[in-house]
Motif scaffolding. Structure first.
Motif, PDB file in Angstrom:
ATOM      1  N   LEU A  58      30.076  50.019  37.143  1.00 23.88           N
ATOM      2  CA  LEU A  58      29.317  49.404  36.070  1.00 23.88           C
ATOM      3  C   LEU A  58      28.487  48.237  36.613  1.00 23.88           C
ATOM      4  CD1 LEU A  58      28.757  49.342  33.016  1.00 23.88           C
ATOM      5  CD2 LEU A  58      30.733  47.840  32.776  1.00 23.88           C
ATOM      6  N   PHE A  59      29.043  47.521  37.584  1.00 20.92           N
ATOM      7  CA  PHE A  59      28.348  46.410  38.242  1.00 20.92           C
ATOM      8  C   PHE A  59      28.279  46.714  39.735  1.00 20.92           C
ATOM      9  CE2 PHE A  59      30.845  44.501  34.702  1.00 20.92           C
ATOM     10  CZ  PHE A  59      29.782  44.202  33.865  1.00 20.92           C
ATOM     11  N   PRO A  60      27.302  47.513  40.160  1.00 22.01           N
ATOM     12  CA  PRO A  60      27.225  47.874  41.591  1.00 22.01           C
ATOM     13  C   PRO A  60      27.136  46.618  42.461  1.00 22.01           C
ATOM     14  CG  PRO A  60      25.639  49.139  40.304  1.00 22.01           C
ATOM     15  CD  PRO A  60      26.218  48.094  39.389  1.00 22.01           C
ATOM     16  N   GLY A  61      27.951  46.599  43.506  1.00 28.06           N
ATOM     17  CA  GLY A  61      27.947  45.478  44.433  1.00 28.06           C
ATOM     18  C   GLY A  61      28.930  44.372  44.097  1.00 28.06           C
ATOM     19  N   TYR A  62      29.770  44.584  43.063  1.00 27.34           N
ATOM     20  CA  TYR A  62      30.718  43.546  42.660  1.00 27.34           C
ATOM     21  C   TYR A  62      32.083  44.137  42.333  1.00 27.34           C
ATOM     22  CZ  TYR A  62      26.692  40.511  42.325  1.00 27.34           C
ATOM     23  OH  TYR A  62      25.567  39.798  42.625  1.00 27.34           O
ATOM     24  N   VAL A  63      33.129  43.357  42.606  1.00 29.85           N
ATOM     25  CA  VAL A  63      34.509  43.714  42.291  1.00 29.85           C
ATOM     26  C   VAL A  63      35.183  42.454  41.752  1.00 29.85           C
ATOM     27  CG1 VAL A  63      36.740  44.387  43.277  1.00 29.85           C
ATOM     28  CG2 VAL A  63      34.662  45.483  44.096  1.00 29.85           C
ATOM     29  N   PHE A  64      35.977  42.592  40.715  1.00 30.89           N
ATOM     30  CA  PHE A  64      36.762  41.470  40.200  1.00 30.89           C
ATOM     31  C   PHE A  64      38.083  41.423  40.961  1.00 30.89           C
ATOM     32  CE2 PHE A  64      34.080  42.731  36.616  1.00 30.89           C
ATOM     33  CZ  PHE A  64      33.526  41.512  36.254  1.00 30.89           C
ATOM     34  N   ILE A  65      38.568  40.212  41.217  1.00 33.28           N
ATOM     35  CA  ILE A  65      39.847  40.032  41.915  1.00 33.28           C
ATOM     36  C   ILE A  65      40.640  38.955  41.181  1.00 33.28           C
ATOM     37  CG2 ILE A  65      38.924  38.348  43.553  1.00 33.28           C
ATOM     38  CD1 ILE A  65      40.789  39.672  45.677  1.00 33.28           C
ATOM     39  N   GLN A  66      41.964  39.151  41.101  1.00 36.34           N
ATOM     40  CA  GLN A  66      42.811  38.178  40.408  1.00 36.34           C
ATOM     41  C   GLN A  66      43.594  37.384  41.444  1.00 36.34           C
ATOM     42  OE1 GLN A  66      45.957  39.615  37.786  1.00 36.34           O
ATOM     43  NE2 GLN A  66      45.222  38.188  36.231  1.00 36.34           N
ATOM     44  N   LEU A  67      43.373  36.070  41.445  1.00 33.89           N
ATOM     45  CA  LEU A  67      44.029  35.154  42.383  1.00 33.89           C
ATOM     46  C   LEU A  67      44.307  33.826  41.699  1.00 33.89           C
ATOM     47  CD1 LEU A  67      41.557  35.553  45.361  1.00 33.89           C
ATOM     48  CD2 LEU A  67      43.909  36.318  45.381  1.00 33.89           C
ATOM     49  N   SER A  68      45.251  33.078  42.259  1.00 37.53           N
ATOM     50  CA  SER A  68      45.416  31.689  41.826  1.00 37.53           C
ATOM     51  C   SER A  68      44.773  30.828  42.910  1.00 37.53           C
ATOM     52  CB  SER A  68      46.894  31.331  41.655  1.00 37.53           C
ATOM     53  OG  SER A  68      47.533  31.269  42.907  1.00 37.53           O
ATOM     54  N   LEU A  69      44.503  29.598  42.592  1.00 34.70           N
ATOM     55  CA  LEU A  69      43.867  28.716  43.578  1.00 34.70           C
ATOM     56  C   LEU A  69      44.807  28.415  44.743  1.00 34.70           C
ATOM     57  CD1 LEU A  69      41.929  26.276  41.230  1.00 34.70           C
ATOM     58  CD2 LEU A  69      41.029  28.182  42.566  1.00 34.70           C
ATOM     59  N   HIS A  70      46.087  28.620  44.538  1.00 35.30           N
ATOM     60  CA  HIS A  70      47.052  28.333  45.613  1.00 35.30           C
ATOM     61  C   HIS A  70      47.239  29.543  46.548  1.00 35.30           C
ATOM     62  CE1 HIS A  70      50.823  30.421  45.293  1.00 35.30           C
ATOM     63  NE2 HIS A  70      51.617  29.398  45.329  1.00 35.30           N
ATOM     64  N   ASP A  71      46.712  30.744  46.167  1.00 37.83           N
ATOM     65  CA  ASP A  71      46.799  31.930  47.026  1.00 37.83           C
ATOM     66  C   ASP A  71      45.935  31.766  48.271  1.00 37.83           C
ATOM     67  OD1 ASP A  71      48.543  33.379  45.409  1.00 37.83           O
ATOM     68  OD2 ASP A  71      46.919  34.286  44.244  1.00 37.83           O
ATOM     69  N   ASN A  72      46.201  32.589  49.269  1.00 38.86           N
ATOM     70  CA  ASN A  72      45.435  32.556  50.514  1.00 38.86           C
ATOM     71  C   ASN A  72      44.147  33.359  50.327  1.00 38.86           C
ATOM     72  OD1 ASN A  72      44.516  32.429  53.110  1.00 38.86           O
ATOM     73  ND2 ASN A  72      46.178  33.624  53.993  1.00 38.86           N
ATOM     74  N   TRP A  73      43.028  32.668  50.302  1.00 36.61           N
ATOM     75  CA  TRP A  73      41.718  33.293  50.108  1.00 36.61           C
ATOM     76  C   TRP A  73      41.064  33.678  51.439  1.00 36.61           C
ATOM     77  CZ3 TRP A  73      38.551  32.803  45.325  1.00 36.61           C
ATOM     78  CH2 TRP A  73      39.333  32.446  44.222  1.00 36.61           C
ATOM     79  N   ALA A  74      41.589  33.197  52.546  1.00 37.63           N
ATOM     80  CA  ALA A  74      40.965  33.403  53.862  1.00 37.63           C
ATOM     81  C   ALA A  74      40.754  34.880  54.220  1.00 37.63           C
ATOM     82  CB  ALA A  74      41.779  32.698  54.938  1.00 37.63           C
ATOM     83  N   PRO A  75      41.723  35.776  53.965  1.00 43.76           N
ATOM     84  CA  PRO A  75      41.506  37.173  54.349  1.00 43.76           C
ATOM     85  C   PRO A  75      40.329  37.843  53.635  1.00 43.76           C
ATOM     86  CG  PRO A  75      43.840  36.780  53.915  1.00 43.76           C
ATOM     87  CD  PRO A  75      43.097  35.566  53.489  1.00 43.76           C
ATOM     88  N   LEU A  76      39.893  37.287  52.510  1.00 43.72           N
ATOM     89  CA  LEU A  76      38.777  37.885  51.782  1.00 43.72           C
ATOM     90  C   LEU A  76      37.514  37.939  52.643  1.00 43.72           C
ATOM     91  CD1 LEU A  76      39.132  36.232  48.249  1.00 43.72           C
ATOM     92  CD2 LEU A  76      39.919  38.481  48.981  1.00 43.72           C
ATOM     93  N   ARG A  77      37.283  36.892  53.427  1.00 44.12           N
ATOM     94  CA  ARG A  77      36.058  36.809  54.234  1.00 44.12           C
ATOM     95  C   ARG A  77      35.955  37.922  55.264  1.00 44.12           C
ATOM     96  NH1 ARG A  77      37.506  31.243  54.330  1.00 44.12           N
ATOM     97  NH2 ARG A  77      38.367  31.577  56.396  1.00 44.12           N
ATOM     98  N   SER A  78      37.086  38.393  55.772  1.00 43.81           N
ATOM     99  CA  SER A  78      37.046  39.409  56.823  1.00 43.81           C
ATOM    100  C   SER A  78      37.394  40.813  56.319  1.00 43.81           C
ATOM    101  CB  SER A  78      38.002  39.022  57.958  1.00 43.81           C
ATOM    102  OG  SER A  78      39.317  38.892  57.470  1.00 43.81           O
TER     103      SER A  78
END
Length: 168
Positions: A58-78
């Motif tokens: 429905l939104f090409p090029g985008y995905v929703f992700i559920q995280l808290s601010l305390h989760d590790n976001w670093a792996p997303l970049r790679s």
């Protein structure tokens, strides 16, 4: 107390994916254990002479992700397929849960649109017959339909591109 709850409570965020890689990004994020959601919609298309129902983002090029601010976001970049997290002022922007719930509800509600069957009423969207209604008779090859129209006081058979009609 509110700041601590916001810090640990998971929220939905938006991931911008590399060109035409939103499905790949979703698969890789799910494989890493993240909760993701890629809204899709169903549409009809003729492939190899057969009418098929396909599912696309429905939104090409985008995905929703559920995280808290305390989760590790670093792996997303790679993660393969992921370009970046959608942010404003350097901070990822949370999306309201009810927006995601609404998208999920609409996606799982059965569509009234199905494959065209003989006798279905259709509206012509383009060309010289635009905005007129007709009856679907049959497919003519890969991308053409045969319609029955009441035109000039007579019933006429007309062949048009499949893309120029929608089911009513």
């Amino acid at each position: 107390m509110i700041a601590t709850e916001q810090y640990t409570h998971p929220a939905w965020y938006l991931i911008h994916c590399k060109a035409k890689q939103d499905e790949r990004a979703e698969e890789n994020l799910l494989r890493q254990g993240y909760q993701c959601y890629r809204p899709t919609y169903r549409h009809e298309r003729t492939l190899r002479g057969k009418r098929q129902t396909l599912s696309d983002s429905l939104f090409p090029g985008y995905v929703f992700i559920q995280l808290s601010l305390h989760d590790n976001w670093a792996p997303l970049r790679s993660t393969r397929g992921v370009l970046r997290t959608v942010s404003f002022g350097g901070q990822p922007v949370a999306i309201a849960d009810d927006v995601i719930s609404h998208l999920q509800l609409r996606e799982h509600t059965p569509s009234s649109e199905s494959l065209l069957k003989q006798g279905d009423l259709v509206r012509i969207n383009q060309g010289s017959f635009a905005e007129m209604e007709a009856l679907f008779l049959t497919m003519d090859g890969d991308e053409r339909v045969v319609l029955l129209m009441n035109f000039l006081q007579r019933e006429q058979r007309v062949k048009l591109p499949l893309s120029s009609v929608t089911k009513l």
